[in-house]
Every structure is written in C-alpha cells, then in structure tokens.
Design an enzyme around this catalytic site. Structure first.
Site, PDB file in Angstrom:
ATOM      1  N   VAL A   1       3.926  -0.891   4.099  1.00  0.00           N
ATOM      2  CA  VAL A   1       2.588  -1.274   4.531  1.00  0.00           C
ATOM      3  C   VAL A   1       1.952  -2.145   3.453  1.00  0.00           C
ATOM      4  CG1 VAL A   1       0.324  -0.467   5.231  1.00  0.00           C
ATOM      5  CG2 VAL A   1       2.346   0.859   5.834  1.00  0.00           C
TER       6      VAL A   1
ATOM      7  N   LEU B   1       0.839  -1.197   0.000  1.00  0.00           N
ATOM      8  CA  LEU B   1       0.000   0.000   0.000  1.00  0.00           C
ATOM      9  C   LEU B   1       0.863   1.231   0.000  1.00  0.00           C
ATOM     10  CD1 LEU B   1      -2.661  -1.028   2.644  1.00  0.00           C
ATOM     11  CD2 LEU B   1      -3.001  -0.788   0.192  1.00  0.00           C
ATOM     12  N   GLY B   2       1.996   1.142   0.639  1.00  0.00           N
ATOM     13  CA  GLY B   2       2.866   2.306   0.692  1.00  0.00           C
ATOM     14  C   GLY B   2       4.188   1.969   1.348  1.00  0.00           C
TER      15      GLY B   2
ATOM     16  N   GLY C   1       7.624   3.840   3.335  1.00  0.00           N
ATOM     17  CA  GLY C   1       8.051   5.056   4.006  1.00  0.00           C
ATOM     18  C   GLY C   1       9.281   4.782   4.823  1.00  0.00           C
ATOM     19  N   GLY C   2       9.689   5.789   5.551  1.00  0.00           N
ATOM     20  CA  GLY C   2      10.876   5.620   6.377  1.00  0.00           C
ATOM     21  C   GLY C   2      10.665   4.554   7.425  1.00  0.00           C
TER      22      GLY C   2
ATOM     23  N   GLY D   1       8.927   1.819   7.067  1.00  0.00           N
ATOM     24  CA  GLY D   1       8.865   0.457   6.546  1.00  0.00           C
ATOM     25  C   GLY D   1       7.875   0.372   5.411  1.00  0.00           C
TER      26      GLY D   1
ATOM     27  N   ASP E   1       4.454  13.523  14.858  1.00  0.00           N
ATOM     28  CA  ASP E   1       4.653  13.509  13.403  1.00  0.00           C
ATOM     29  C   ASP E   1       3.339  13.811  12.710  1.00  0.00           C
ATOM     30  OD1 ASP E   1       6.093  13.405  11.108  1.00  0.00           O
ATOM     31  OD2 ASP E   1       6.225  11.207  11.016  1.00  0.00           O
TER      32      ASP E   1
ATOM     33  N   LYS F   1       1.750  -3.345   8.760  1.00  0.00           N
ATOM     34  CA  LYS F   1       2.940  -2.509   8.665  1.00  0.00           C
ATOM     35  C   LYS F   1       4.151  -3.344   9.057  1.00  0.00           C
ATOM     36  CE  LYS F   1       4.408   1.386  11.204  1.00  0.00           C
ATOM     37  NZ  LYS F   1       4.042   2.696  11.734  1.00  0.00           N
TER      38      LYS F   1
END
Ligand SMILES: *[C@@H]1O[C@H](CO)[C@@H](O)[C@H](O)[C@H]1NC(C)=O
Ligand SMILES: *[C@@H]1O[C@H](CO)[C@@H](O)[C@H](O)[C@H]1NC(C)=O
Ligand SMILES: *[C@@H]1O[C@H](CO)[C@@H](O)[C@H](O)[C@H]1NC(C)=O
Ligand SMILES: *[C@@H]1O[C@H](CO)[C@@H](O)[C@H](O)[C@H]1NC(C)=O
Ligand SMILES: *[C@@H]1O[C@H](CO)[C@@H](O)[C@H](O)[C@H]1NC(C)=O
Ligand SMILES: *[C@@H]1O[C@H](CO)[C@@H](O)[C@H](O)[C@H]1NC(C)=O
Ligand SMILES: *[C@@H]1O[C@H](CO)[C@@H](O)[C@H](O)[C@H]1NC(C)=O
Ligand SMILES: *[C@@H]1O[C@H](CO)[C@@H](O)[C@H](O)[C@H]1NC(C)=O
Length: 759
Positions: free
Chosen positions: A445, A437-438, A440-441, A443, A556, A459
């Site tokens: 998902v 799904l995505g 990022g920093g 990890g 964040d 995740k």
C-alpha cells in the site's frame, strides 16, 4: 657476277644524267613548326620561303646559315616560291629532318615485250654532306614482273632490292605491299645517294601487259605510303615521275665530328641550355637539343630559352604555378595541401583541422538525426504498445467483467473512478519506497497525492494470475456498493497496469493492531474508546452482513484490518477475501481463508462460510481489545497460545480479570467488563449457531457504551465522539433502507450526546 656488272653499267648509264637534275615541283606538304622557338632563324634573315619556314642552321643569304651545306635558296621564279638546297626542292623542315619530293623511276613495255619507256631516277645528297636518307624511308616497287635495285655507286657496296610479281589482277591485294604487285625494302643507314632502276624479271610484261604495262619504283617515307592495288598500276601521277603524297625524309646533323671532338676543338655549335647529342643517322656529326624545360634555337645565341610552363594552357598545375628555370613548381593556396596537379592529388583543403571538424560535424549531425529518428520511432511504438498493453491488461484485470458487474448492480458507480496508470504513477512518485504505507500478503500500500491534492492510499496487488481476477473484482464490487462511514472508502481503481491498483481514501492513523500492540502506550485507547471502536466495527460488519442488498462476509476480520483515521474513527479495510452471499443462501462453500488466530474453527473444518465466521473473528478481536494480547503468542504456554481458548479458559477458571488489561479493568465498570467478556465468550463459541449475529453484537456493544460515563473521560474524546455522531446522522439516510444498527441506536447516541455534560 656478270649480271651485277651489267647492272652497274646500266645504272651508271641511265642514272647519272639525272643527278642534281631534279627540278620538278610538287605541292608542298604541311608545314610543321620546327620548335616552339621564338627565333627560327638568325636575326635579320629571311625565314620563310613560300610555305616553308627555314630554321637555322639553314638560312637564305650570306651569314644566315651555319655552313654552305645549309645554304638555302628561295626560287621565286616559280609560284609558289620553291625552297631549295642547291637544286634539291625542300617541302618542309623539322627539328632533325627535312622532306624532299620523291622521284619515280619507270619502265614500260608494249604488248610485244618491247621496252617503250625506261626512266631511271636518282636523288643525290652529296657524299660529304651532313644529310642522309632517313631509315624511315622505304624503297618501293610497283609491278607484276619486275625486280628492282637501288644502290649508291659512289659509296660502293650499298645495294638493296626487291621482286614484285603477279599473274592476274585478282592476285593483287589492296593495301598490302608485300611482294604481290608491290614490294618494299629498307635502305641502309647513312644512305646519301640513291639511284634506281628496274627490269622485267620474266616476260618483259607480255603476260601482264593488259593490266600492268609499266613498273614504277621510288624511295619514300613508309608512313605516308599506301598501296592502292591494281589502281596504282595505272596511276597517272606516276607518269609525272612523282608520288606526291610520299616524300623522302632526310636526316640532318651538324658538324663533322662527335660532340666531344667538337667541344674540344672549340667548334661545338650547341648554345646555352642545350645538349649535344651524337648523330645516329650514320653520318658523322651531332645535334643540339634544348634541355628539358627550354625551347628555342639551340644553334643560335643566346641558346634555348626557359619555357614558361605556367602560361601553357595544357599545364597540369591547378594551384599556384611558379615558373623556374627549366621547370615549374606547383603549390597550393594557404590552407590547401596537395601537389596541385590535375593528374595528381590536386589541391584539397588542409586535412589537419577543418576536414576533421567537418567530418565530425557531418557524422555528428547524421548520427543525431538517426538517433532522433530512432528515438521518435521508439517512443511512438512504445506508446502504441503501452496503450495496447494497458488495454490488454484492463481486460486481463477484469475491466470488462468489472464494467459488466457494475452495470448490473445498483451500487453508486459514479463515485468509483477509474484512474489511469499515469495518474497513479504521478500520485505515488512512481511508487517510491518512501511512499510505502504497509506491506502484506495482498501486496503493497502506497500513500499517494492526487492532482487535486487529495491524499489517497493506493493498494498495489501482488501479481495475480487470471484466476485471481475474481478476487480483485470482488473487492471492487463490494466496496463500490458499500457506503459506510466505518468502512474504508474505495475511490477508484486502475486496471491498466499489469497488477490492478485500488485507490482508497487515506486513513492516517494506522491499524488498531498497531495501537494495541505498539511499543508505546496509546493514551487515547481508553476503555470508552475501545468500546466505541468495537461498536463501530461491529456496526459496520453488521451492516455488511445484513444491510446491503447482497450480504457481504468480510472473512478476514482482525485488528490489523481495522484502520483509524485522524479522529480515531474506525474504518474496516481489506475486502480482498470478502464474499458476497446471495440472499437466498445463508452459507457458501469456499476455500478456507483468513488469518490464523482469528479463523473460525468451524469454518476451518467445514469450509462452509456464514456470517458467524466473521462473528468468531470479531470475538477474537474483542478479546484482543480487552486483554491487549495478541491472538497468537509464542510467549504464552502452549494451551494458552491461542487467545480465544486462553480467554474462554480464563473465564471458565474465573480468572478473567487477571488477563484483562489493567487499564481496562481500571476504567471499565464491572458490569461492562462482565457483559463484554460474556459477549466475547459467545462469539467464540465453537458452534456457529450458538454465536450471536453481528447485529446482536453491535446492538449489545452500543448498549454497553452508555455506561461509559466516567468523570475521567476526556473532553477531547467526547468532542471526537460528537463529531463522529454528527457525521453519523448526516450519513444515516444513505443507508436508511437498511437494517442499520445505527438507525436504531443513532437516537441513543444523539441523546447521549445532548445529555453529555460538557466539562
Ligand atoms: C602553301 O601556301 C599556299 C598559299 O600561299 C596555300 O594555298 C597552300 O595551302 C599552302 N600549302 C600548305 C601545304 O600549307
Ligand atoms: C628556279 O626555277 C626555275 C624554273 O624551274 C629554274 O629555271 C631556275 O634555274 C631556278 N633557279 C635556281 C636558282 O635554281
Ligand atoms: C620489238 O619491235 C621490233 C620492231 O619494231 C621487232 O623487230 C622486235 O622483234 C620486237 N621485239 C623485241 C623483243 O625486241
Ligand atoms: C583500296 O582500299 C582503300 C581503303 O581500304 C580504298 O579506298 C580503295 O578504293 C581500294 N582500292 C581498290 C582498287 O580497291
Ligand atoms: C626482253 O627484252 C630484252 C631486250 O629488250 C630481250 O633481250 C629479252 O630476250 C626479252 N625477254 C623476253 C622473255 O622476251
Ligand atoms: C603531270 O604534269 C603535267 C605538267 O607538269 C600536268 O599538266 C599534268 O596534269 C600532270 N599529271 C597529273 C596526273 O598530275
Ligand atoms: C666536314 O669536313 C670536310 C673536310 O674537312 C669539309 O669539307 C666539310 O665541309 C665539313 N662538313 C661540315 C658539315 O662541316
Ligand atoms: C602527370 O602527368 C605528367 C605528364 O603527363 C607526368 O609527368 C606526371 O608524372 C603525372 N603526375 C602524376 C602524379 O601522375
């Protein structure tokens, strides 16, 4: 010379009367079957006399022998009947020989040295006969003071002799006939007529008369003779002129000439399948021998007969034995190969196909068995290792810590499930690429479907070192505690893998960042919805800051961490950086963390974390919502690069409406826009203390929402709102004890919902 002459005379005197006079019989020796012949003698002729089998050319009766030399008689006046050739008794016949009893010559002396007995002996085979003494005979002399001679006076110069001496009985060696008490000598070839006599060599036996009064001499088969030492000196058998156990071996041949002479003369006696062999006995003549593989009578019609080797029990053939003339062949059954011989290769199954198959099968099965075994072991060990590894990872990933934390907190632990690694592997189709799904920093998902068909987001953290465990545990702890409709729900986690896995409810509609900055315009992103999303996010953050037993600072806050579900309901996500702030503290010292563009400059400089840092970040996000601009943009001038400063600057310079998104300007009322902008400005205050609290922000935003009654607001969105608000009321009691902004504004929302005209 004189001595020799005397001997000659002496010999003639004594020996001659005994020639052809031998009539004494001894026990016959073992009968040796001559040949494997079916026919021994001529058909119709007597072939046996007593124990003796008589083979042709010997025979009894007229026409039964080859020539008169072979005429045999059977003296039945003695019992058992005695086989004789002339007067010579025959003990047995073999293929090339016959045996006759020996004759012992003796001389005896009295103690004074007087010769008391002197019996010479002779055996005459007749000079012209086809017989001769075999070379296997020896001339033996037994005595202790003697010399003995044997000679054939009729053949002239054939003489031989030996000397036997001894002084005491102890000198004599039992079993050794080599000159002491006994001597022996070979005889010449072709020897046919022997006579023997002996003399005292030294003292007429006076010196040895006590134990050796006599001397005995005889011709006999060497193989059969053993010297028995002193006992032989007194052997009473010698008194009977015989040593029965040692017969004389006589060779015989046929014819008078060589094979070729006989053949050319047409008188060759050899019959079919036999071979003529020249005489080697010293007597002219030849012998007939059956060819290899044949047996029988070579001297008689129809000659030698083929041997059926296959009938021989000793035959070496183990397979199919086929007799051939003179030989046999050995073969193997169909499907077998080899020579068929017991001492050879035998018969083995054809190696071409079957053994290959057998071998392969054997190897195959063996190999398979080993493979299966190894595989089984491998899996057993792997499984064991895996279990161990998972347990280890669980501990490494803070499983124990988590358990401990969960136990000591009052959060609703039951709702958080610990998933197995297997379960999640299956849910994500083994972390397939198309499930991502995505990234990022934090990890990656993945989208996952649990066995109960629930869709989840999984995740997968980046590989962490052990110092990061706390961070991970943190999110778990916070999320297990936080139950808010605008906070993404943590369903569970998995600690068995090398990297921890968190399982969230699946929020389907992407991030707010995506909706604001996406390529296509989002029809739903109306001013009203922007306000709603902002209010929801503010409410959730406010709840986090103040509602939970231990305040949580998200750290964040940004549009990328605001998720939207099917109904565009806000879900705050990513609590990896969040911190729990103990109630007695308003700030904690941490490593500065956050996202550039959203980061509170005060916090950045001091490292002191308070709830106001989230307020700053929220302000940036709000500005983002209003302007549609990215927090950091290289497309803007350097001083305007940072959205926060850009926004504040614009407000100062009274050109705010230039940077607001046209749609926002169009849809929002002036008052709303002004108030929100003011709020943003306050949130972006460089001094945290000057910023409003999250709660204040939330209340203010909720308050502004009631002015969003626009006739152009779509029913669709309104229905969504109604929906959400319904859920809201349902959930309200969950955090009833908290100072939830919803609890105070829920009524407003409800009232607003009720009042809302349905178009
Ligand atoms: C000879 O024959 C007799 C009886 O016929 C037998 O007792 C004896 O053992 C035989 N001797 C040999 C050496 O075969
Ligand atoms: C047979 O044997 C007896 C007794 O030894 C002897 O008197 C006789 O002469 C023998 N007959 C022949 C034909 O040799
Ligand atoms: C033998 O015996 C006779 C008397 O019987 C005797 O005269 C003689 O000396 C003996 N000795 C020899 C060597 O003949
Ligand atoms: C001589 O030796 C043989 C066998 O070695 C034995 O049977 C025999 O009794 C011995 N004779 C004497 C006199 O020692
Ligand atoms: C042995 O006897 C012979 C005659 O009987 C005689 O001539 C000879 O001298 C004797 N030898 C000895 C050593 O007594
Ligand atoms: C010697 O021969 C006789 C008769 O021929 C016999 O009575 C005697 O037993 C034989 N002696 C031995 C020791 O065989
Ligand atoms: C050998 O030839 C001689 C002389 O011709 C004859 O007397 C004798 O019987 C023959 N011997 C054999 C075994 O034929
Ligand atoms: C088997 O034995 C026979 C006789 O013993 C011999 O002739 C033959 O060569 C042997 N065959 C082999 C293969 O050894």
């Amino acid at each position: 010379m004189n001595f020799t002459t005397n001997i000659q005379l002496f010999l003639f005197f004594f020996v001659l009367p005994f020639i052809h006079s031998s009539s004494q019989s001894t026990a016959p020796g073992d009968v040796i079957t001559l040949t494997k012949a079916a026919t021994i003698g001529k058909p119709g002729c007597q072939t046996r006399c007593g124990n003796v089998t008589i083979p042709y050319p010997f025979g009894i009766g007229p026409g039964c022998f080859l020539s008169e030399w072979y005429e045999t008689t059977c003296n039945t006046s003695v019992n058992p009947p005695r086989t004789q050739i002339a007067t010579l008794p025959i003990l047995e016949f073999t293929d090339y020989t016959f045996r006759v009893p020996n004759k012992v010559a003796s001389q005896c002396y009295n103690p004074l040295g007087n010769l008391t007995e002197d019996i010479p002996t002779s055996v005459n085979l007749a000079l012209t006969s086809p017989f001769s003494f075999s070379m296997k005979n020896r001339f033996f002399l037994i005595g202790c003071d003697d010399v003995s001679f044997t000679a054939n006076p009729l053949q002239g110069d054939y003489t031989s002799g030996c000397i036997a001496l001894c002084s005491t009985p102890e000198d004599v060696e039992n079993g050794s006939c080599s000159g002491v008490g006994c001597c022996q000598t070979a005889i010449p070839k072709g020897f046919k007529f022997y006579y023997v006599s002996s003399f005292s060599l030294l003292f007429n036996h006076t010196s040895v008369s006590s134990f050796n009064p006599c001397t005995y001499s005889f011709l006999g088969e060497q193989e059969r003779f053993t010297f028995n030492g002193v006992s032989d000196f007194m052997d009473p058998n010698f008194r009977n002129r015989t040593r029965a156990s040692v017969p004389i071996l006589v060779d015989w041949v046929v014819g008078n000439s060589s094979c070729s002479e006989a053949r050319s003369a047409g008188v060759l006696a050899c019959q079919a399948n036999s071979e003529c062999v020249e005489s080697d006995t010293g007597v002219p003549g030849y012998r007939c021998i059956c060819n290899d593989g044949y047996q029988g009578q070579p001297y008689l019609e129809p000659g030698c007969q083929d041997i059926n080797e296959c009938d021989d029990p000793d035959n070496l053939c183990d397979g199919i034995c086929t007799n051939t003339p003179g030989s046999y062949t050995c073969s193997c059954k169909d499907g077998y190969v080899g020579d068929g011989l017991k001492n050879g290769s035998g018969c083995v199954k054809k190696s071409s196909e079957f053994p290959v198959i057998k071998f392969s099968l054997g190897m195959g099965f063996g190999f398979l068995a080993i493979l299966v075994g190894i595989t089984w072991l491998y899996f057993v060990f792997k499984k064991r290792n895996l279990v161990k590894l998972r347990q280890k990872l669980f501990q490494k990933n803070g499983g124990l810590l988590l358990k401990q934390r969960i136990m000591t907190t009052t959060g609703n632990v039951d709702s958080t499930k610990v998933f197995t690694a297997q379960e999640l592997e299956k849910a994500t189709n083994n972390y397939a690429e198309d499930r991502i799904l995505g990234r990022g920093g934090y990890g990656v998902v993945y989208k996952g479907v649990l066995t109960d068909q629930r869709v989840v987001a999984i995740k997968k953290s980046r590989v962490m070192d052990e110092t990061q465990i706390d961070t991970f545990i943190n999110e778990v702890i916070i999320l297990t505690r936080v139950h808010h409709r605008n906070v993404v729900k943590l369903l569970g986690c998995c600690l068995e893998t090398d990297v921890p896995l968190l399982v969230y409810e699946y929020v389907s509609n992407g991030t707010l960042f995506h909706h604001i900055h996406g390529k296509t315009t989002m029809p739903w992103l109306t001013w009203e919805n922007r306000l709603r999303v902002a209010a929801e996010a503010a409410g959730a953050l406010s709840y986090l800051h103040s509602a939970t037993s231990t305040p949580v600072i998200h750290r964040d806050v940004k549009s990328a961490n605001i998720l939207l579900d099917d109904n565009y309901t806000t879900k705050i996500a990513d609590f990896g950086a969040s911190r729990l702030v103990p109630l007695d503290q308003t700030q904690v010292s941490t490593l500065v963390q956050g996202t550039r563009g959203y980061l509170d400059p005060e916090y950045f400089q001091s490292g002191l974390l308070t709830g106001k840092s989230d307020v700053y970040s929220f302000g940036v996000m709000l500005a983002e919502l209003l302007t549609g601009e990215k927090p950091l943009s290289m497309e803007r001038t350097e001083e305007e690069r940072n959205l926060s400063t850009y926004f504040v600057m614009s407000m100062k310079e009274n050109r705010l409406f230039q940077i607001l998104e046209p749609r926002v300007v169009r849809e929002g009322t002036l008052e709303q826009l002004q108030k929100v902008s003011e709020l943003v400005k306050r949130c972006l205050n460089l001094e945290g203390d000057e910023r409003p609290t999250m709660k204040e922000v939330a209340i203010e935003l909720e308050g502004l929402r009631k002015f969003t009654q626009h006739p152009w607001a779509s029913q669709h969105v309104d229905e969504e709102n109604a929906n959400l608000l319904n859920m809201e009321t349902e959930e309200t009691d969950l955090y009833a004890e908290s100072i939830n902004p919803y609890s105070s504004i829920g009524g407003i929302s409800s009232a607003f919902r009720i009042d809302k005209p349905v178009v």
